[in-house]
Design an enzyme around this catalytic site. Structure first.
Site, PDB file in Angstrom:
ATOM      1  NE  ARG A 237      -4.167  -1.598  -0.009  1.00 39.19           N
ATOM      2  CZ  ARG A 237      -4.183  -2.649  -0.818  1.00 39.19           C
ATOM      3  NH1 ARG A 237      -3.134  -2.899  -1.597  1.00 39.19           N
ATOM      4  NH2 ARG A 237      -5.227  -3.461  -0.856  1.00 39.19           N
ATOM      5  CD  GLU A 266      -2.590   3.226  -5.587  1.00 36.95           C
ATOM      6  OE1 GLU A 266      -3.384   2.324  -5.904  1.00 36.95           O
ATOM      7  OE2 GLU A 266      -1.402   3.018  -5.301  1.00 36.95           O
TER       8      GLU A 266
END
Length: 336
Positions: A237, A266
């Site tokens: 992550r 992101e």
């Protein structure tokens, strides 16, 4: 019953449609959208009792309120991570939320090694050169991994698969986790504190979930502790790494290579074509300019094996919901 699936990739669509076709006798159909679920797209779900989302969906308070008001009762997320979902709000609204608790760990572990080897052996630079018929070796020197030390943060299924590959390379194994994995111990892994792992490892790979306790686990202090020629890989992550602190260290000329399949900001970028847009994220824009950094778009899980397992589990989650069954994949059960 028609199910609405958000954020479906073109490769993924036929697999999802085929998976639900098996249950046509139950009259399940799926409508696949390539747009991601967020505040702008949430109204599309009006009238759908069940929706399916991807890891980059934004299920905040506003989105969940919109879904509930439109009649949605069940959210089937096609990923293991669920930090994008406000579970407290979902529970208060009486929504059922399920995820995919596990899928092929080899897809992510193998891709993490792909990133590590690519930055170590300068594969991207070499490929770009040979396309221009430049066959020089200057600047392409890598290092043998045998005999060097790998540090694995998180030794669950994916971390263990990564460790087995490291063992095959003949590396010294350091690990950190809240619980020691007997399988990793059998391979010769030594569990140490984070500080020692950061200081001693030549290659560090992250395989922990994103939780309040692990957010920015690789912060400025950890980065400064790492060897100047270390390799850092993150296929877990994005929020595990303080990206701005990483940029600061890279600007000092540190690290042999950094492989990032995830990025903490992101959402709204990854899985989308932004090639004609001005990307306003200065940190990401700076990261991709470093010659020793390789950024990919959250594709570590993206194999036919893993995606197939994710879809099969998603279908099973939907069937369990309709049958009133609860499995280990349920994060928030429906109110009774």
């Amino acid at each position: 019953m028609e199910i609405l699936a958000f954020g479906v990739q073109s490769d993924e669509k036929p697999l999802i449609e085929k998976a639900f076709e098996v249950h046509q006798e139950d009259r399940y159909e799926v409508r696949c959208l390539d747009v991601f679920l967020n505040e702008d797209t949430a109204p599309i779900a009006a009238g759908y009792e069940i929706i399916s989302t991807s890891v980059n969906a934004n299920l905040n308070n506003h989105v969940l309120q919109t879904l509930a008001a439109g009649g949605t009762q069940m959210i089937a997320q096609r990923s293991t991570g669920f930090n994008n979902i406000d579970l407290g709000v979902a529970e208060r609204l009486g929504l059922t939320v399920a995820r995919v608790s596990s899928y092929s760990p080899y897809s992510v572990a193998e891709f993490a090694w792909t990133l590590a080897m690519a930055v170590n052996r300068r594969i991207v630079r070499a490929s770009n050169r040979t396309r221009d018929f430049d066959f020089r070796l200057d600047g392409l020197m890598g290092r043998d991994l045998r005999g060097r030390t790998v540090g694995v943060l998180g030794t669950g299924k994916i971390g263990a698969a990564f460790t087995r590959i490291a063992h095959g390379f003949g590396m010294n194994l350091l690990g950190w986790d809240v619980a020691e994995n007997p399988e990793c111990l059998e391979l010769g892994m030594k569990y140490v504190d984070k500080e020692r792992l950061f200081a001693e490892a030549d290659l560090i790979s992250l395989h922990v979930p994103l939780l309040p306790a692990t957010e920015h686990i690789v912060d400025a202090a950890a980065l400064r502790t790492m060897k100047d020629d270390a390799i850092l890989v993150n296929s877990s992550r994005g929020g595990l790494i303080d990206s701005k602190a990483l940029v600061a260290e890279l600007r000092e000329g540190r690290f042999t290579g950094v492989g990032l399949d995830v990025y903490e900001a992101e959402a709204g970028l990854f899985f989308l074509d932004k090639s004609l847009d001005v990307v306003e994220d200065d940190t990401l824009a700076r990261l991709v300019t470093f010659p020793n950094v390789l950024v990919t778009s959250h594709q570590a899980y993206y194999t036919s094996d893993a995606v197939g397992q994710i879809i099969d589990t998603t279908v099973r989650n939907v069937l369990d919901y309709r049958a009133g069954r609860r499995s280990e994949n349920v994060l928030v059960p429906a109110s009774t």
